[in-house]
Design a protein around this motif. Structure first.
Motif, PDB file in Angstrom:
ATOM      1  N   HIS A 217     -76.465-153.892 -30.970  1.00 52.33           N
ATOM      2  CA  HIS A 217     -77.611-154.802 -31.036  1.00 52.33           C
ATOM      3  C   HIS A 217     -77.173-156.235 -31.309  1.00 52.33           C
ATOM      4  N   SER A 220     -75.760-158.050 -28.315  1.00 53.36           N
ATOM      5  CA  SER A 220     -76.634-158.082 -27.125  1.00 53.36           C
ATOM      6  C   SER A 220     -76.058-157.262 -25.983  1.00 53.36           C
ATOM      7  N   ASN A 224     -79.218-157.019 -22.287  1.00 61.24           N
ATOM      8  CA  ASN A 224     -78.995-158.443 -22.547  1.00 61.24           C
ATOM      9  C   ASN A 224     -79.608-158.901 -23.876  1.00 61.24           C
ATOM     10  N   GLY A 225     -79.669-157.961 -24.830  1.00 59.15           N
ATOM     11  CA  GLY A 225     -80.182-158.305 -26.153  1.00 59.15           C
ATOM     12  C   GLY A 225     -81.670-158.089 -26.325  1.00 59.15           C
ATOM     13  N   ASP A 226     -82.351-157.611 -25.271  1.00 58.07           N
ATOM     14  CA  ASP A 226     -83.802-157.418 -25.354  1.00 58.07           C
ATOM     15  C   ASP A 226     -84.195-156.091 -26.013  1.00 58.07           C
TER      16      ASP A 226
END
Length: 281
Positions: A217, A220, A224-226
């Motif tokens: 986490h 990312s 992409n870190g979402d």
């Protein structure tokens, strides 16, 4: 009197850390913490009543800082224990409703005491002589029916209110974690059948998998870190057929490590490096 009070507080923190690190139930840990807090406050009270503060600043410092070290956990663990004893066992819907009701009550507390909360949050001190010395205890602010009587020689106008503000802030985080855990368990239950054919099983520790989750986490590495922590945790628990339990609590314990807070990740790095070196021979 400063040094004796410091020794009492340091011993308290050491003993409290021992209680919090045990593998007993939340109610058992809370009960033991409450007993320790009460014992420590009794010791502090005797020390205060049999000695004199060297200055007004010392008295303010005691009630604003030193006493809070044990009064805040007393209020916090009293709330946690009461909450867990009344926690519904019926279903997740009733449990979430119970948590939301408690959060709403805490929110009303902070709204009602917003001026004092801002005073503390912004680091003000201009009213400290009124809030944290016994001279102004006649202006005592009634904050809860749980405290019917407080010794005027060991209480100021706002020291208990300060303890509640700090304890409730921590308790809110506890409730949020509890809510997230219920949602997580539901997600695991709903998707467990989809992953029942997997032959992969996590055979390392809970702390190890928790390190991996937070590492993915924080870098990312997923979507992409979402992807949030809970989504990553659910995915890995399903993949490896492993129940992490309260991984938020595990993460909090990892952060308090004295030696290496990334012990599992360090082991992965060392293991991979050794594997590469051996494969080159």
């Amino acid at each position: 009197m400063t040094e004796p009070l410091k020794e009492i507080s340091n011993e308290f923190l050491y003993l409290l850390e021992g209680i919090e690190s045990t593998h007993s139930t939340t109610i058992e840990r809370s009960t033991n913490a409450i007993l320790l807090c009460r014992k420590t406050l009794h010791t502090l009270k005797n020390q205060v009543l049999h000695s004199n503060f060297a200055s007004l600043e010392d008295e303010i410092n005691f009630f604003k800082n030193t006493k809070q070290i044990s009064i805040m956990p007393l209020i916090y663990y009293s709330e946690v224990r009461s909450f867990e004893l009344q926690f519904p066992v019926a279903n997740s819907i009733a449990q979430k409703k119970h948590i939301n009701k408690k959060l709403a009550k805490l929110n009303r507390f902070f709204i009602y005491n917003i001026d004092f909360v801002q005073y503390i949050k912004q680091g003000h001190s201009h009213f400290d002589h009124q809030y944290f010395t016994r001279k102004f205890s006649d202006s005592y602010h009634i904050i809860s029916s749980k405290f019917y009587f407080q010794d005027p020689d060991f209480t100021t106008a706002r020291d208990m209110l300060l303890g509640k503000v700090k304890a409730y802030q921590k308790f809110i985080e506890y409730l949020k974690s509890r809510f997230a855990r219920i949602s997580l368990n539901n997600s695991i239950g709903q998707s467990s059948k989809l992953n029942s054919s997997s032959n992969l099983h996590w055979t390392s520790s809970k702390a190890g998998l928790t390190e991996l989750i937070y590492a993915l986490h924080s870098t990312s590495s997923i979507n992409n870190g979402d992807a949030d922590i809970k989504e990553i945790a659910v995915a890995l628990q399903n993949t490896f057929q492993f129940d992490l339990g309260d991984f938020y609590k595990t993460y909090a314990e990892i952060k308090t490590r004295k030696i290496s807070r990334t012990k599992f990740l360090d082991t992965l790095s060392t293991g991979l490096t050794s594997f590469m070196e051996e494969s080159e021979n």
